[in-house]
Write an enzyme that holds these catalytic residues in place. Structure first.
Site, PDB file in Angstrom:
ATOM      1  N   GLU A  28       0.518 -29.336   5.019  1.00 40.35           N
ATOM      2  CA  GLU A  28       0.871 -30.699   5.441  1.00 40.35           C
ATOM      3  C   GLU A  28       2.358 -30.845   5.143  1.00 40.35           C
ATOM      4  O   GLU A  28       2.750 -30.976   3.981  1.00 40.35           O
ATOM      5  CB  GLU A  28       0.066 -31.736   4.646  1.00 40.35           C
ATOM      6  CG  GLU A  28      -1.440 -31.613   4.782  1.00 40.35           C
ATOM      7  CD  GLU A  28      -1.951 -32.106   6.122  1.00 40.35           C
ATOM      8  OE1 GLU A  28      -1.230 -32.860   6.789  1.00 40.35           O
ATOM      9  OE2 GLU A  28      -3.062 -31.719   6.506  1.00 40.35           O
ATOM     10  N   CYS A  64       5.865 -38.946   4.207  1.00 41.03           N
ATOM     11  CA  CYS A  64       5.911 -37.931   5.269  1.00 41.03           C
ATOM     12  C   CYS A  64       5.906 -38.580   6.645  1.00 41.03           C
ATOM     13  O   CYS A  64       6.574 -38.110   7.564  1.00 41.03           O
ATOM     14  CB  CYS A  64       4.732 -36.986   5.121  1.00 41.03           C
ATOM     15  SG  CYS A  64       3.144 -37.824   5.083  1.00 41.03           S
ATOM     16  N   GLU A 107      14.603 -34.390   8.672  1.00 39.51           N
ATOM     17  CA  GLU A 107      13.901 -35.315   7.781  1.00 39.51           C
ATOM     18  C   GLU A 107      14.812 -35.668   6.606  1.00 39.51           C
ATOM     19  O   GLU A 107      15.252 -34.794   5.862  1.00 39.51           O
ATOM     20  CB  GLU A 107      12.615 -34.660   7.253  1.00 39.51           C
ATOM     21  CG  GLU A 107      11.789 -35.619   6.411  1.00 39.51           C
ATOM     22  CD  GLU A 107      10.556 -34.964   5.800  1.00 39.51           C
ATOM     23  OE1 GLU A 107      10.654 -33.842   5.314  1.00 39.51           O
ATOM     24  OE2 GLU A 107       9.495 -35.612   5.824  1.00 39.51           O
ATOM     25  N   LYS A 112      -1.577 -27.714  -8.709  1.00 41.23           N
ATOM     26  CA  LYS A 112      -0.182 -27.554  -9.137  1.00 41.23           C
ATOM     27  C   LYS A 112       0.540 -28.832  -8.710  1.00 41.23           C
ATOM     28  O   LYS A 112       0.981 -28.976  -7.577  1.00 41.23           O
ATOM     29  CB  LYS A 112       0.427 -26.336  -8.427  1.00 41.23           C
ATOM     30  CG  LYS A 112       1.567 -25.657  -9.131  1.00 41.23           C
ATOM     31  CD  LYS A 112       2.698 -26.551  -9.535  1.00 41.23           C
ATOM     32  CE  LYS A 112       3.839 -26.544  -8.559  1.00 41.23           C
ATOM     33  NZ  LYS A 112       4.858 -27.566  -8.908  1.00 41.23           N
TER      34      LYS A 112
HETATM   35  P1  NAD Z   1       8.502 -29.526  -1.989  1.00 40.99           P
HETATM   36  O1  NAD Z   1       8.135 -28.614  -0.888  1.00 40.99           O
HETATM   37  O2  NAD Z   1       9.814 -29.336  -2.650  1.00 40.99           O
HETATM   38  O3  NAD Z   1       7.412 -29.426  -3.168  1.00 40.99           O
HETATM   39  C1  NAD Z   1       6.044 -29.666  -2.924  1.00 40.99           C
HETATM   40  C2  NAD Z   1       5.228 -28.860  -3.919  1.00 40.99           C
HETATM   41  O4  NAD Z   1       5.406 -27.473  -3.634  1.00 40.99           O
HETATM   42  C3  NAD Z   1       5.675 -29.053  -5.374  1.00 40.99           C
HETATM   43  O5  NAD Z   1       4.549 -29.032  -6.205  1.00 40.99           O
HETATM   44  C4  NAD Z   1       6.545 -27.824  -5.618  1.00 40.99           C
HETATM   45  O6  NAD Z   1       6.637 -27.465  -6.961  1.00 40.99           O
HETATM   46  C5  NAD Z   1       5.831 -26.771  -4.795  1.00 40.99           C
HETATM   47  N1  NAD Z   1       6.667 -25.658  -4.346  1.00 40.99           N
HETATM   48  C6  NAD Z   1       7.993 -25.676  -4.074  1.00 40.99           C
HETATM   49  N2  NAD Z   1       8.401 -24.454  -3.689  1.00 40.99           N
HETATM   50  C7  NAD Z   1       7.306 -23.656  -3.715  1.00 40.99           C
HETATM   51  C8  NAD Z   1       7.092 -22.276  -3.410  1.00 40.99           C
HETATM   52  N3  NAD Z   1       8.081 -21.477  -3.029  1.00 40.99           N
HETATM   53  N4  NAD Z   1       5.836 -21.790  -3.526  1.00 40.99           N
HETATM   54  C9  NAD Z   1       4.809 -22.583  -3.899  1.00 40.99           C
HETATM   55  N5  NAD Z   1       4.964 -23.895  -4.220  1.00 40.99           N
HETATM   56  C10 NAD Z   1       6.193 -24.423  -4.120  1.00 40.99           C
HETATM   57  O7  NAD Z   1       8.325 -30.998  -1.427  1.00 40.99           O
HETATM   58  P2  NAD Z   1       8.594 -32.376  -2.174  1.00 40.99           P
HETATM   59  O8  NAD Z   1      10.070 -32.585  -2.271  1.00 40.99           O
HETATM   60  O9  NAD Z   1       7.791 -32.441  -3.410  1.00 40.99           O
HETATM   61  O10 NAD Z   1       7.956 -33.409  -1.118  1.00 40.99           O
HETATM   62  C11 NAD Z   1       8.629 -33.856   0.004  1.00 40.99           C
HETATM   63  C12 NAD Z   1       8.134 -33.166   1.248  1.00 40.99           C
HETATM   64  O11 NAD Z   1       6.716 -33.281   1.337  1.00 40.99           O
HETATM   65  C13 NAD Z   1       8.663 -33.850   2.516  1.00 40.99           C
HETATM   66  O12 NAD Z   1       9.057 -32.864   3.432  1.00 40.99           O
HETATM   67  C14 NAD Z   1       7.471 -34.634   3.016  1.00 40.99           C
HETATM   68  O13 NAD Z   1       7.490 -34.935   4.378  1.00 40.99           O
HETATM   69  C15 NAD Z   1       6.354 -33.725   2.650  1.00 40.99           C
HETATM   70  N6  NAD Z   1       5.075 -34.462   2.629  1.00 40.99           N
HETATM   71  C16 NAD Z   1       4.179 -34.259   3.631  1.00 40.99           C
HETATM   72  C17 NAD Z   1       2.975 -34.972   3.665  1.00 40.99           C
HETATM   73  C18 NAD Z   1       1.967 -34.773   4.795  1.00 40.99           C
HETATM   74  O14 NAD Z   1       0.847 -35.261   4.665  1.00 40.99           O
HETATM   75  N7  NAD Z   1       2.306 -34.105   5.874  1.00 40.99           N
HETATM   76  C19 NAD Z   1       2.697 -35.912   2.661  1.00 40.99           C
HETATM   77  C20 NAD Z   1       3.640 -36.094   1.655  1.00 40.99           C
HETATM   78  C21 NAD Z   1       4.825 -35.361   1.637  1.00 40.99           C
END
Ligand code: NAD
Length: 483
Positions: A255, A289, A386, A180
């Site tokens: 993550e 991240c 963050e 996804k």
């Molecule tokens: P997000 O949580 O909004 O979305 C991430 C993914 O989750 C997307 O595909 C989204 O559609 C899906 N999603 C959102 N709500 C959901 C739900 N209720 N159920 C299931 N899936 C859902 O995050 P983002 O804005 O895309 O990315 C930024 C975040 O990701 C930041 O907090 C960043 O630190 C984190 N991140 C972490 C790492 C790591 O390795 N720790 C790496 C990259 C990004």
């Protein structure tokens, strides 16, 4: 011409069951450049059914580790062939300079696939001595079995690299997957799935359902035939996922976000540390991240260091990353621009000293100025939450103990950097930090062989390395009576 992207299910591009689409917008000019299928629960059902069938007697289930490894090697070759195209897809979707994914993300993706190709044939069990069974000798050994169908939920900031972290490891382990991708960045995942088909993976082993997290992501979490959710994204979405998969006892890897400290001691190589800290917060517009967003600087050099970082921020040329000489593009989406601006205003309101950047005007394009705050304290919002944008908060410390205490005083625990020329201090501080990874005199090195993951709100589990592949297996014990 506007492209119309479809899901990739059971080896074929398909529209959503209800025909719905969503718009993909270029963050530089805010114009629609493509649409993607807006997935439904029915689409998820179809994709999971295809992935499940491959595990239950399908062609994939009959491959051994060496054969899976060969397919992964072939896939790595194809990603290498399409490196520029994949880098452009990920860069254009979020307004990032294509040089970054060309030099970092896609090579990392290829490395993930090549490393996993080797692990596919190394997921060994153990032979374990036991005390026998009712006085009779036994032989006990373990085998590693694939967990099952995995739901891989991916964010937008480094889409291909993060997708391959998950997909390479789980395929090595013999699992199948429904990916996804993020709403903003489905293209590279769809292309990866098409490359899997070209490499010879059986149809249904790798599927992609595009759409919203609250529909497609949620349906994956709820589906009884999805054995594990491997999620990278925000803590908010991570919590929503935990609430669903917890009571179902599904395996989960999360993550999540970070507020990573970069600790600069007064004995550090000044220029290297300044360059490294600037890279750590400005690469990919700070949408990383492990962004080194809390810069802790020892008192004797803090003013000069803050000046050097402000200087670096002021010299960055912002604009359309497709134009020569532009070093920083917009942030990925309007909501992100508004979020970062809100935090910058909050920093000003809470009394931090604005040395560079500031609140950016809206449109056209979701641009944010690289921003440096100094004279901050660790209880300010800009030091605790963050931001996920090009905003660094500089906090002064005096002793090693204070630096460690400040670094650990965070709900996050993803990564940290220590800048010092004193080897003993580097090891001592690195060992005291409550994070998943520490870089000494280098910012957040990523490598396919290294585990990656966080403590506290930064997540659960590790990806990367051999352990990353083992995390997609269950260890089964078999005991044989030897009368
Ligand atoms: P997000 O949580 O909004 O979305 C991430 C993914 O989750 C997307 O595909 C989204 O559609 C899906 N999603 C959102 N709500 C959901 C739900 N209720 N159920 C299931 N899936 C859902 O995050 P983002 O804005 O895309 O990315 C930024 C975040 O990701 C930041 O907090 C960043 O630190 C984190 N991140 C972490 C790492 C790591 O390795 N720790 C790496 C990259 C990004």
């Amino acid at each position: 011409m506007t492209q119309h992207l479809k899901h990739f299910i059971d080896g074929a591009p398909v529209d959503s069951s209800d025909g719905a689409r969503m718009s993909l917008v270029n963050p530089v000019d805010e114009k629609e450049y493509a649409t993607a299928a807006r997935g439904t629960v029915e689409d998820v059902r179809r994709a999971v059914a295809a992935a499940h069938a491959q595990l239950k007697g399908g062609a994939w289930s009959r491959l051994n580790g060496a054969q899976r490894g060969m397919l992964l090697s072939k896939l790595a070759d194809l990603v290498q062939r399409d490196l520029d195209m994949l880098a452009d897809m990920d860069a254009n979707a979020i307004g990032r300079s294509p040089m970054e994914p060309r030099m970092m993300d896609v090579p990392n993706a290829i490395a993930n696939l090549r490393a996993a190709a080797g692990w596919a044939n190394q997921l060994e069990g153990r032979t374990i001595p036991t005390s026998g069974y009712m006085g009779t000798k036994t032989l006990s050994y373990t085998v590693r079995e694939p967990i099952g169908v995995v739901g891989a939920i991916v964010p937008w900031n480094s889409p291909l690299m993060i997708t391959t972290w998950k997909v390479a490891a789980l395929l090595a382990a013999g699992c199948t997957v429904v990916i996804k991708p993020s709403e903003e960045t489905p293209q590279s995942a769809l292309h990866l799935a098409a490359l899997c088909q070209e490499a010879g993976f059986p149809d249904g082993a790798v599927n992609v359902v595009t759409g919203c997290g609250e529909v497609v992501g949620k349906a994956l979490c709820e589906h009884p035939d999805v054995a594990k959710i491997s999620f990278t994204g925000s803590p908010e979405a991570g919590r929503a996922i935990q609430r669903i998969v917890g009571p179902l006892f599904k395996r989960v890897a999360l993550e999540l976000g970070g507020k990573s400290p970069q600790i600069v001691f007064d004995d550090a190589a000044f220029e290297d540390a300044a360059r490294g800290c600037a890279l750590g917060i400005f690469v990919n517009q700070g949408q990383v991240c492990a962004a080194g967003s809390r810069i802790l600087v020892q008192k004797g050099i803090s003013k000069r260091f803050a000046g050097a970082l402000a200087n670096a921020a002021n010299q960055i040329r912002i604009g359309n990353p497709a134009e020569p000489g532009v070093q920083m593009g917009p942030v990925a989406k309007k909501a992100q621009q508004e979020r970062v601006n809100r935090y910058i205003q909050r920093g000003i309101d809470e009394g931090a000293q604005l040395l560079a950047g500031g609140v950016s005007p809206s449109g056209p394009g979701f641009f944010v100025k690289p921003t440096i705050f100094a004279g901050a304290t660790n209880d300010m919002t800009i030091a605790r939450e963050e931001i996920f944008g090009p905003v660094a908060t500089i906090i002064e410390f005096e002793t090693d103990g204070q630096a460690i205490a400040l670094a650990n005083d965070s709900e996050y625990g993803l990564a940290a950097t220590v800048w010092t020329s004193n080897l003993a201090r580097a090891h001592k501080v690195a060992q005291a930090l409550e994070v998943g990874a520490v870089g000494v005199n280098c910012w957040s090195p990523l490598d396919a062989n290294l585990p990656w993951g966080g403590l506290k709100t930064s997540g659960i589990g590790r990806e990367g390395g051999l352990g990353g592949a083992l995390a997609f297996t269950e260890e089964k014990v078999i005991t044989v009576l030897l009368p």
